[in-house]
Design an enzyme around this catalytic site. Structure first.
Site, mmCIF file in Angstrom:
data_model
loop_
_atom_site.group_PDB
_atom_site.id
_atom_site.type_symbol
_atom_site.label_atom_id
_atom_site.label_comp_id
_atom_site.label_asym_id
_atom_site.label_seq_id
_atom_site.Cartn_x
_atom_site.Cartn_y
_atom_site.Cartn_z
ATOM 1 N N PHE A 1 -0.718 -8.128 -0.048
ATOM 2 C CA PHE A 1 -2.133 -8.291 0.325
ATOM 3 C C PHE A 1 -2.932 -7.080 -0.142
ATOM 4 O O PHE A 1 -4.091 -7.178 -0.485
ATOM 5 C CB PHE A 1 -2.267 -8.453 1.841
ATOM 6 C CG PHE A 1 -1.634 -9.710 2.336
ATOM 7 C CD1 PHE A 1 -2.174 -10.940 2.004
ATOM 8 C CD2 PHE A 1 -0.493 -9.676 3.125
ATOM 9 C CE1 PHE A 1 -1.593 -12.115 2.448
ATOM 10 C CE2 PHE A 1 0.103 -10.847 3.578
ATOM 11 C CZ PHE A 1 -0.449 -12.066 3.245
ATOM 12 N N CYS A 2 -2.292 -5.931 -0.116
ATOM 13 C CA CYS A 2 -2.981 -4.704 -0.475
ATOM 14 C C CYS A 2 -1.960 -3.774 -1.110
ATOM 15 O O CYS A 2 -1.009 -3.419 -0.433
ATOM 16 C CB CYS A 2 -3.593 -4.061 0.763
ATOM 17 S SG CYS A 2 -4.500 -2.567 0.433
ATOM 18 N N PRO A 3 -2.059 -3.437 -2.379
ATOM 19 C CA PRO A 3 -3.197 -3.637 -3.277
ATOM 20 C C PRO A 3 -3.406 -5.055 -3.799
ATOM 21 O O PRO A 3 -4.489 -5.358 -4.267
ATOM 22 C CB PRO A 3 -2.898 -2.689 -4.435
ATOM 23 C CG PRO A 3 -1.442 -2.440 -4.392
ATOM 24 C CD PRO A 3 -1.019 -2.599 -2.973
ATOM 25 N N SER B 1 0.818 -1.217 0.000
ATOM 26 C CA SER B 1 0.000 0.000 0.000
ATOM 27 C C SER B 1 0.847 1.259 0.000
ATOM 28 O O SER B 1 1.811 1.362 0.765
ATOM 29 C CB SER B 1 -0.874 0.027 1.254
ATOM 30 O OG SER B 1 -1.504 -1.203 1.457
#
Ligand SMILES: Cc1cc2nc3c(=O)[nH]c(=O)nc-3n(C[C@H](O)[C@H](O)[C@H](O)COP(=O)(O)OP(=O)(O)OC[C@H]3O[C@@H](n4cnc5c(N)ncnc54)[C@H](O)[C@@H]3O)c2cc1C
Lengths: 377, 76
Positions: free
Chosen positions: B13-15, A293
């Site tokens: 996992f994220c993104p 992220s």
């Protein structure tokens, strides 16, 4: 020894403060010099832009003087870097100054890229900069009803923002008493409403409950402003009265211009955070190409790792820590509830249902941000 | 000549691997191949689903020591 940090945002600020505290004696004796070069004398609390876009915060509340966030032993200059001459261990700034370094940290962040989709820039509202968030709020105030579509590109910073904005808009229109005149339509690039499966599991029923419609596997292809029509890569179309978008992002222009990485993302080792092929250049925050992220918390945890490693390199010539991929993100679910997701390279996130208690904690964190930037939290 | 790009999305996992692929697809030329590495079992199913929906080419996937190697080609 000269340590140079390029970028005075979340990553650069925490890193510089961390190094300044770790190498207090060396800085005092003049053995080490620590300089931060940035593009602005102000530091923006970017998550606050979400609140500006719906009229819950004013832009002036987002800023602090950058110098006030840095330890006094840090030399801070507002003079953005134009050229990276990595083979010579030097950078050249806009004002023409050349800075030499022994260790370089690059944390220049990322920017939205509305030009990536034909018609998007001219026809959508955005909230990822002060100016666009204010414009979006003014447009919302005038909006009396119709279909509001939310659409995004990838990659984008803050993966929680798509859900946060849609729930905040739902509350906003309710508060104005016009929710029944507004269709809120959410689109998302992959086959569920959020990339984190557990987040999607509570967000989808929450959308159903709030009467928010959604279309998944929807990747923006083009926007026709005259017809008010959005087309997706997947071959579908959606009409809109107001389009709100989080466009795909890029790293900063200076990174692209200096050919440090395609689209401004610098190839970075996911554990050491060293730039690929350079043992004295570290990359932090949004501008890495690591597949995690792009978030303030990522920059924060990375800065802690690199800070400890720089201190160790200065003191005994070897790094001591590896970045484990840790990310922590609050997820605001409307104006009264929130939850969070925490994960790293090996442990998947397991966010719980949103609660009021976490919402209050998140509100407190909005203030604590400044303490966190100082590297004290 | 067509090129092959490798995306290491292990531990993402994220993104997540599919989002990484969607972003990477715009950075390669038509005809180029992408191999994406993923530790998420779901992406072995999710990626071909998206590739087929959009109209790119799914070449195939295999698992090696807990890592899925998914190969695709940009076709438009
Ligand atoms: C609307 C919104 C909501 C968000 N919500 C959250 C959230 O809830 N939680 C979360 O964790 N994250 C959130 N984020 C993301 C977070 O703000 C960023 O991921 C984080 O700031 C990245 O830190 P960084 O240090 O990489 O870059 P930045 O903080 O963006 O800093 C980049 C710095 O580089 C400087 N710079 C740029 N070019 C140059 C140059 N040429 N030379 C020198 N300096 C330069 C800039 O002036 C700036 O100081 C949100 C972002 C937005 C926009």
């Amino acid at each position: 020894m000269k340590i140079l940090v390029v970028g005075g945002g979340m990553g650069g600020t925490i890193l510089a403060n961390n190094v300044a505290r770790n190498l207090k004696d060396e800085l005092k004796s003049g053995k080490v010099q620590l300089t931060v070069l940035s593009a602005s004398d102000k530091h923006m609390y970017q998550p606050g832009l979400l609140y500006v876009a719906v009229g819950r915060m004013t832009p002036d509340e987002l800023y602090r003087d950058q110098a006030s966030l840095l330890e006094p032993s840090i030399q801070f200059q507002v003079d953005p870097v134009d050229q990276f001459m990595l083979d010579n261990n030097q950078v050249k700034t806009k004002s023409g100054k050349i800075h030499s370094y022994d260790i370089l940290v690059i944390a220049t962040g990322s920017r939205m890229w509305p030009d990536s989709i034909p018609g998007l820039k001219e026809n959508a509202e955005f909230f990822y900069t002060e100016q666009t968030a204010v414009k979006m709020f003014k447009r919302l105030r005038e909006f009396e009803g119709g279909k509001v579509v939310i659409a995004m590109g990838v990659p984008h910073k803050c993966p929680m923002a798509p859900l946060e904005i849609v729930f905040m808009l739902d509350d906003y229109f309710k508060e104005r008493g016009i929710r029944d005149k507004v269709q809120l339509h959410y689109t998302y690039p992959i086959g569920r409403v959020h990339t984190l499966e557990n987040v999607a599991k509570w967000a989808q029923p929450e959308m159903d409950k709030r009467g928010i419609t959604y279309e998944t596997l929807f990747n923006l292809k083009s926007v026709d402003g005259e017809k008010r029509l959005l087309a997706s890569e997947e071959g579908t179309e959606t009409n809109y009265d107001m389009l709100i978008s989080i466009p795909a992002h890029k790293g900063m222009e200076v990174i692209e211009n200096n050919k440090l990485g395609q689209n401004g993302w610098i190839p970075t080792d996911r554990y050491s955070l060293a730039m690929e092929g350079r043992s004295n250049v570290f990359i932090l925050g949004d501008t890495t190409n690591i597949p995690i992220s792009k978030a303030g918390s990522t920059a924060h945890f990375e800065a802690e790792t690199v800070g400890a490693n720089i201190a160790a390199l200065v003191r005994f010539g070897a790094p001591v820590r590896k970045y484990d991929g840790k990310v922590f993100c609050f997820i605001q679910a409307g104006s009264e509830k929130a939850t969070y997701a925490m994960f790293n390279y090996t442990l998947p996130p397991d966010p719980k249902a949103p609660t009021r208690a976490i919402h209050w904690f998140k509100l407190a964190y909005n203030k604590l941000y400044w303490i966190s930037a100082r590297g004290l939290l | 000549m067509a090129e092959k790009k490798l995306i290491d999305a292990r531990g993402s996992f994220c993104p997540g691997p599919l989002m990484e692929l969607i972003a990477a697809m715009k950075m390669v030329a038509v005809g180029d191949e992408i191999e994406i590495l993923s530790t998420d079992k779901g992406s072995a199913a999710e990626i071909p689903q998206w590739i087929n929906k959009v109209g790119h080419e799914y070449i195939g996937s295999h698992e090696e020591a807990g890592v899925w190697h998914v190969n695709v080609k940009r076709s438009k």
